[in-house]
Design a protein around this motif. Structure first.
Motif, PDB file in Angstrom:
ATOM      1  N   TYR A   1       0.827  -1.230   0.117  1.00  0.00           N
ATOM      2  CA  TYR A   1       0.077   0.013   0.023  1.00  0.00           C
ATOM      3  C   TYR A   1       0.821   1.245   0.117  1.00  0.00           C
ATOM      4  N   LEU A   2       0.901   2.012  -0.896  1.00  0.00           N
ATOM      5  CA  LEU A   2       1.458   3.202  -1.365  1.00  0.00           C
ATOM      6  C   LEU A   2       0.877   4.609  -0.545  1.00  0.00           C
ATOM      7  N   ILE A   3       1.627   5.233   0.249  1.00  0.00           N
ATOM      8  CA  ILE A   3       1.234   6.527   0.758  1.00  0.00           C
ATOM      9  C   ILE A   3       1.926   7.646   0.061  1.00  0.00           C
ATOM     10  N   PHE A   4       3.340   7.608   0.349  1.00  0.00           N
ATOM     11  CA  PHE A   4       4.394   8.424  -0.440  1.00  0.00           C
ATOM     12  C   PHE A   4       5.679   7.800  -0.778  1.00  0.00           C
ATOM     13  N   VAL A   5       5.861   7.930  -1.976  1.00  0.00           N
ATOM     14  CA  VAL A   5       7.093   7.364  -2.825  1.00  0.00           C
ATOM     15  C   VAL A   5       7.822   8.491  -3.644  1.00  0.00           C
ATOM     16  N   ASP A   6       9.080   8.184  -2.986  1.00  0.00           N
ATOM     17  CA  ASP A   6      10.004   9.248  -4.012  1.00  0.00           C
ATOM     18  C   ASP A   6      11.078   8.043  -4.376  1.00  0.00           C
ATOM     19  N   LEU A   7      11.275   7.811  -5.529  1.00  0.00           N
ATOM     20  CA  LEU A   7      12.161   6.985  -6.160  1.00  0.00           C
ATOM     21  C   LEU A   7      12.902   7.652  -7.327  1.00  0.00           C
ATOM     22  N   LYS A   8      14.248   7.652  -7.211  1.00  0.00           N
ATOM     23  CA  LYS A   8      15.069   8.313  -8.447  1.00  0.00           C
ATOM     24  C   LYS A   8      16.045   7.367  -9.353  1.00  0.00           C
ATOM     25  N   ALA A   9      16.043   6.918 -10.219  1.00  0.00           N
ATOM     26  CA  ALA A   9      16.845   6.236 -11.023  1.00  0.00           C
ATOM     27  C   ALA A   9      18.016   6.607 -11.784  1.00  0.00           C
ATOM     28  N   TYR A  10      19.156   5.894 -11.313  1.00  0.00           N
ATOM     29  CA  TYR A  10      20.555   6.338 -11.903  1.00  0.00           C
ATOM     30  C   TYR A  10      21.184   5.171 -12.720  1.00  0.00           C
ATOM     31  N   SER A  11      21.806   5.541 -13.826  1.00  0.00           N
ATOM     32  CA  SER A  11      22.646   4.312 -14.524  1.00  0.00           C
ATOM     33  C   SER A  11      23.859   3.994 -13.591  1.00  0.00           C
ATOM     34  N   LYS A  12      23.842   2.631 -13.613  1.00  0.00           N
ATOM     35  CA  LYS A  12      24.934   1.921 -12.533  1.00  0.00           C
ATOM     36  C   LYS A  12      26.244   2.506 -12.868  1.00  0.00           C
ATOM     37  N   GLY A  13      27.132   2.750 -12.043  1.00  0.00           N
ATOM     38  CA  GLY A  13      28.150   3.473 -11.988  1.00  0.00           C
ATOM     39  C   GLY A  13      28.384   5.194 -12.103  1.00  0.00           C
ATOM     40  N   LYS A  14      27.137   5.766 -11.930  1.00  0.00           N
ATOM     41  CA  LYS A  14      26.738   7.139 -12.022  1.00  0.00           C
ATOM     42  C   LYS A  14      26.793   7.683 -10.680  1.00  0.00           C
ATOM     43  N   ASN A  15      26.865   8.988 -10.647  1.00  0.00           N
ATOM     44  CA  ASN A  15      26.870   9.561  -9.244  1.00  0.00           C
ATOM     45  C   ASN A  15      25.248   9.710  -8.875  1.00  0.00           C
ATOM     46  N   GLN A  16      25.153   9.003  -7.677  1.00  0.00           N
ATOM     47  CA  GLN A  16      23.624   9.086  -7.260  1.00  0.00           C
ATOM     48  C   GLN A  16      23.335  10.143  -6.101  1.00  0.00           C
ATOM     49  N   GLU A  17      23.622  11.559  -6.570  1.00  0.00           N
ATOM     50  CA  GLU A  17      23.449  12.569  -5.772  1.00  0.00           C
ATOM     51  C   GLU A  17      21.890  13.008  -5.670  1.00  0.00           C
ATOM     52  N   ASP A  18      21.627  13.537  -4.519  1.00  0.00           N
ATOM     53  CA  ASP A  18      20.116  13.601  -4.349  1.00  0.00           C
ATOM     54  C   ASP A  18      19.778  15.008  -5.537  1.00  0.00           C
ATOM     55  N   ILE A  19      18.537  15.042  -5.744  1.00  0.00           N
ATOM     56  CA  ILE A  19      18.278  16.298  -6.517  1.00  0.00           C
ATOM     57  C   ILE A  19      16.936  16.913  -6.226  1.00  0.00           C
ATOM     58  N   GLU A  20      16.595  18.242  -6.151  1.00  0.00           N
ATOM     59  CA  GLU A  20      15.664  18.873  -5.544  1.00  0.00           C
ATOM     60  C   GLU A  20      14.605  19.607  -6.437  1.00  0.00           C
ATOM     61  N   THR A  21      15.200  19.900  -7.741  1.00  0.00           N
ATOM     62  CA  THR A  21      14.540  20.779  -8.564  1.00  0.00           C
ATOM     63  C   THR A  21      14.593  19.955  -9.918  1.00  0.00           C
ATOM     64  N   TYR A  22      13.658  20.595 -11.138  1.00  0.00           N
ATOM     65  CA  TYR A  22      13.715  20.002 -12.195  1.00  0.00           C
ATOM     66  C   TYR A  22      15.139  20.368 -12.824  1.00  0.00           C
ATOM     67  N   GLU A  23      15.642  21.544 -12.518  1.00  0.00           N
ATOM     68  CA  GLU A  23      16.875  21.905 -13.187  1.00  0.00           C
ATOM     69  C   GLU A  23      18.011  21.107 -12.663  1.00  0.00           C
ATOM     70  N   ASP A  24      18.008  20.597 -11.302  1.00  0.00           N
ATOM     71  CA  ASP A  24      18.866  19.783 -10.831  1.00  0.00           C
ATOM     72  C   ASP A  24      18.921  18.388 -11.618  1.00  0.00           C
ATOM     73  N   PHE A  25      17.641  18.033 -11.798  1.00  0.00           N
ATOM     74  CA  PHE A  25      17.341  16.702 -12.490  1.00  0.00           C
ATOM     75  C   PHE A  25      17.986  16.827 -13.969  1.00  0.00           C
ATOM     76  N   LEU A  26      17.811  17.696 -14.627  1.00  0.00           N
ATOM     77  CA  LEU A  26      18.484  18.083 -16.165  1.00  0.00           C
ATOM     78  C   LEU A  26      20.050  18.070 -15.963  1.00  0.00           C
ATOM     79  N   ASN A  27      20.402  18.499 -14.981  1.00  0.00           N
ATOM     80  CA  ASN A  27      22.085  18.602 -14.769  1.00  0.00           C
ATOM     81  C   ASN A  27      22.696  17.401 -13.840  1.00  0.00           C
ATOM     82  N   SER A  28      21.869  16.499 -13.818  1.00  0.00           N
ATOM     83  CA  SER A  28      22.502  15.262 -12.752  1.00  0.00           C
ATOM     84  C   SER A  28      22.617  14.126 -13.639  1.00  0.00           C
ATOM     85  N   ASP A  29      22.878  13.066 -13.024  1.00  0.00           N
ATOM     86  CA  ASP A  29      22.994  11.732 -13.742  1.00  0.00           C
ATOM     87  C   ASP A  29      21.659  10.996 -13.463  1.00  0.00           C
TER      88      ASP A  29
END
Length: 155
Positions: free
Chosen positions: A73-101
């Protein structure tokens, strides 16, 4: 430009994230979870948390089995996918997303409101088509013109 999709999922027990992510090769990624609130269903009751309470990264094969082989049963979910071997830094904004792995963000809020941001256009189209086939309500593309989200987080 299409940024992602949003839709409503059923507010019920099931393996819904496995269905939502069916068009993706989930096992090819490392997935970062913030430990949001969701539970495995045991004997028709809420049991153990689906994700740990801390930020962690998990192998895609583990996540695929977790999401496809369990009822939850889902209430809140926050999942982010990264290619293996890439930096798994957290992102907060859409701009962060675009500039991240980070390649894909999946958010679920209040058990029913699902949002997916995806960099790869073909994957986004497959996710949209899948959501349409599954009959999820209020399916729409997220664009720069209708994106009201200021943070890529459920909080």
């Amino acid at each position: 430009m299409k940024r992602g999709i949003s839709f409503e999922i059923p507010n019920e027990y099931g393996s819904i994230l496995g269905e939502v992510l069916k068009p993706l090769e989930v096992h090819k990624y490392i997935w970062r979870s913030g430990g949001e609130e969701s539970y495995i269903v045991e004997d028709d009751e809420l049991g153990e948390p689906l994700f740990t309470n801390e930020i962690n990264c998990m192998d895609g094969l583990f996540l695929k089995e977790l999401l496809e082989d369990n009822e939850y049963y889902l209430i809140f979910v926050d999942l982010k996918a990264y290619s293996k071997g890439k930096n798994q830094e957290d992102i907060e904004t859409y701009e962060d997303f675009l500039n991240s792995d980070c390649e894909l963000v999946l958010l679920v809020v209040d058990s029913i409101y699902a949002t997916i941001y995806c960099k790869e256009r073909e994957q986004l189209e497959r996710l949209y088509d899948n959501a349409q086939i599954k009959g999820f309500d209020n399916l729409q593309y997220i664009t720069e013109n209708n994106d009201t989200r200021t943070r890529l987080s459920v909080w």
